[in-house]
Design an enzyme around this catalytic site. Structure first.
Site, PDB file in Angstrom:
ATOM      1  N   GLY A 223       0.835  -1.176   0.011  1.00 50.92           N
ATOM      2  CA  GLY A 223       0.022   0.048   0.126  1.00 50.92           C
ATOM      3  C   GLY A 223       0.869   1.301   0.056  1.00 50.92           C
ATOM      4  N   GLU A 260       5.177  -5.568   3.281  1.00 52.11           N
ATOM      5  CA  GLU A 260       5.421  -6.317   2.391  1.00 52.11           C
ATOM      6  C   GLU A 260       5.162  -5.361   1.240  1.00 52.11           C
ATOM      7  OE1 GLU A 260       3.173 -10.506   3.323  1.00 52.11           O
ATOM      8  OE2 GLU A 260       1.966  -8.935   2.398  1.00 52.11           O
ATOM      9  N   PRO A 261       6.266  -4.368   0.947  1.00 53.08           N
ATOM     10  CA  PRO A 261       6.262  -3.592   0.065  1.00 53.08           C
ATOM     11  C   PRO A 261       6.510  -4.317  -1.627  1.00 53.08           C
ATOM     12  CG  PRO A 261       8.403  -3.551   0.949  1.00 53.08           C
ATOM     13  CD  PRO A 261       7.603  -4.497   1.520  1.00 53.08           C
ATOM     14  N   GLY A 262       5.727  -3.778  -2.558  1.00 58.13           N
ATOM     15  CA  GLY A 262       6.040  -4.259  -3.665  1.00 58.13           C
ATOM     16  C   GLY A 262       6.165  -2.762  -4.701  1.00 58.13           C
ATOM     17  N   ARG A 263       5.231  -2.157  -4.894  1.00 62.01           N
ATOM     18  CA  ARG A 263       4.988  -0.951  -5.793  1.00 62.01           C
ATOM     19  C   ARG A 263       6.205   0.093  -4.915  1.00 62.01           C
ATOM     20  NH1 ARG A 263       1.228   0.595  -8.736  1.00 62.01           N
ATOM     21  NH2 ARG A 263      -0.474  -0.757  -7.793  1.00 62.01           N
ATOM     22  N   CYS A 334      -5.521  -5.070 -31.332  1.00 59.97           N
ATOM     23  CA  CYS A 334      -6.524  -4.871 -32.105  1.00 59.97           C
ATOM     24  C   CYS A 334      -7.874  -5.011 -30.900  1.00 59.97           C
ATOM     25  CB  CYS A 334      -6.596  -6.045 -33.094  1.00 59.97           C
ATOM     26  SG  CYS A 334      -5.599  -5.722 -34.367  1.00 59.97           S
ATOM     27  N   TYR A 366       4.465  -4.107 -11.389  1.00 64.74           N
ATOM     28  CA  TYR A 366       3.296  -4.327 -12.015  1.00 64.74           C
ATOM     29  C   TYR A 366       3.147  -3.997 -13.544  1.00 64.74           C
ATOM     30  CZ  TYR A 366       1.843  -4.955  -7.096  1.00 64.74           C
ATOM     31  OH  TYR A 366       2.174  -4.996  -5.807  1.00 64.74           O
TER      32      TYR A 366
HETATM   33  C1  LIG Z   1       0.190  -7.262  -3.780  1.00 60.47           C
HETATM   34  C2  LIG Z   1       0.581  -7.382  -2.496  1.00 60.47           C
HETATM   35  C3  LIG Z   1       1.400  -6.855  -1.541  1.00 60.47           C
HETATM   36  C4  LIG Z   1       2.246  -5.347  -2.401  1.00 60.47           C
HETATM   37  O1  LIG Z   1       1.313  -4.418  -2.496  1.00 60.47           O
HETATM   38  P1  LIG Z   1       1.763  -3.073  -2.856  1.00 60.47           P
HETATM   39  O2  LIG Z   1       0.800  -2.142  -2.748  1.00 60.47           O
HETATM   40  O3  LIG Z   1       2.421  -3.214  -4.305  1.00 60.47           O
HETATM   41  O4  LIG Z   1       2.977  -2.511  -2.079  1.00 60.47           O
HETATM   42  C5  LIG Z   1       1.600  -6.890  -0.470  1.00 60.47           C
HETATM   43  N1  LIG Z   1       1.201  -8.141   0.006  1.00 60.47           N
HETATM   44  C6  LIG Z   1       0.248  -8.799  -0.265  1.00 60.47           C
HETATM   45  C7  LIG Z   1      -0.363  -9.803   0.410  1.00 60.47           C
HETATM   46  C8  LIG Z   1      -0.209  -8.540  -1.820  1.00 60.47           C
HETATM   47  O5  LIG Z   1      -1.248  -9.094  -2.260  1.00 60.47           O
END
Ligand SMILES: *Cc1c(COP(=O)(O)O)cnc(C)c1O
Length: 386
Positions: A223, A260-263, A334, A366
């Site tokens: 988040g 759990e950072p992703g973005r 297309c 993503y």
């Molecule tokens: C996708 C996800 C994340 C990563 O979220 P971001 O908003 O990209 O940091 C973390 N934990 C879980 C369980 C997720 O599904």
């Protein structure tokens, strides 16, 4: 300038590297990921980091974070196998997907995974049966997802009452019920969303204590934002506020914290390099030009869906005194859904023509993981990690 998202040295490095590469391609700079990881550690010294692999599963990205000491949030046995093959040990992984087959739980357990998320009784019973004695946390629903640019909606998590029941049941079934998880929605612009979620966790901790169970972990999911065109708070504002919420609700008895950072960890590290394929007008006197690119929704920019994420866009021809006009941006496939931005109008130089390059910043998360395999024959988005 939009490229100010990246340190100047990194922007130059990426540009030079991409100069002789075919487009579209994503160029990811490891240096930026390292910097982001350091920053997260500094802003959240009280939390362990579990990188959400889905954000960018490139092996060089995983390798870089592995070296930095990160742990990993995995969502499938495929991510598990990939990480194992890269030498990441299972004790650095958490199986965060609440939707999994019984045999996948068994497989993960046999490979050494000992930490699982759940949000339902049937999944919990499977975990108890196929991953006996494992650590388990229960994911709860959170409110306020409308202030997230990419909400994770109602799909995951359960109500607090159900979470309490599941914790009690987990203990009965011999699992080690360690805590609660939530995800306030990806690219969450309202820091208050964590306040509400943490308060809910406090409530659950108290209620299960009445059953003689002491929880000790909060997994706060993702988040945290990356920088895009829309404004968001700096990451340290998030850190300070979340620290305060935890102090208010947990005082002296602080739980273990996982993020759990992703973005926020890899988003800004990537630049998607694209090329203008065609520019047209729909009629002689139509107001807007349509600019078709060699990348679209299916080639990696799916988060433009509903124009949810607005990536900063850089064009070489732009600059002081250059006349610009608003355009519609669309991809090459297309499928008529493959329009990137029609309501939100990007302004591009009037001199823009086919063959010019456009650079999409903050595309490290993503993009590749979402790009289609062979739609209209277009290959998946190629990544280079430098
Ligand atoms: C996708 C996800 C994340 C990563 O979220 P971001 O908003 O990209 O940091 C973390 N934990 C879980 C369980 C997720 O599904």
């Amino acid at each position: 300038m939009e490229q100010a998202i990246l340190p100047e040295s990194s922007w130059q490095r990426i540009r030079e590297f991409a100069a002789d590469k075919q487009t579209p391609c994503l160029v990811v700079d490891r240096e930026v990921i390292r910097g982001k990881y350091q920053e997260l550690r500094e802003v959240f010294p009280f939390a362990s980091v579990y990188y959400a692999v889905k954000a960018n599963p490139d092996q060089a990205v995983i390798g870089c974070l592995e070296e930095m000491g990160s742990n990993f949030d995995i969502a499938s046995v495929y991510e598990l196998d990939k990480l194992l093959s890269l030498g990441v040990s299972a004790d650095r992984m958490s199986y965060g997907n609440t939707i999994k087959k019984a045999r996948e739980i068994e497989y993960a357990y046999n490979k050494g995974i000992r930490m699982f998320a759940t949000d339902s009784e049937s999944d919990l019973r499977n975990v108890a049966k196929y991953a006996p004695g494992s650590k388990l946390y229960v994911r709860i629903l959170t409110e306020g997802t409308e202030t997230a640019d990419w909400p994770l909606s109602r799909k995951f998590g359960c109500q607090a009452d159900m979470a309490i029941e599941l914790i009690v049941l987990a203990k009965e079934l011999g699992l080690e019920a360690v805590g609660i998880s939530f995800h306030v929605g990806s690219q969450q612009r309202d820091i208050g969303a964590w306040d509400a979620a943490i308060a809910k966790v406090r409530f659950i901790f108290d209620r299960v204590a009445e059953h003689g169970i002491k929880l000790r972990l909060i997994n706060m999911g993702g988040g945290l934002p990356a920088l895009y065109s829309s404004r968001s708070h700096e990451i340290d504002a998030y850190g300070a506020a979340i620290r305060r919420f935890l102090d208010e609700d947990f005082g002296e008895e602080q739980p273990e914290i996982i993020i759990e950072p992703g973005r926020s960890l890899v988003g800004e590290s990537g630049v998607l390099v694209s090329e203008v394929v065609l520019i047209s007008r729909k009629s002689r006197d139509s107001l807007y030009r349509w600019v078709y690119l060699d990348v679209g929704l299916f080639g990696g920019l799916i988060e433009s869906l509903g124009e949810a994420i607005k990536y900063p866009l850089y064009c070489d021809k732009a600059g002081d005194g250059v006349e610009e006009e608003e355009v519609v941006l669309a991809g090459p496939t297309c499928d008529s859904m493959d329009i990137l931005y029609e309501d939100h109008r990007y302004s591009l130089p009037q001199t823009l023509e086919a063959g010019d390059r456009l650079y999409w910043l903050s595309t490290g998360a993503y993009t590749t993981s979402y790009s289609s395999v062979e739609f209209n024959g277009f290959p998946p988005l190629k990544t280079y990690v430098i």
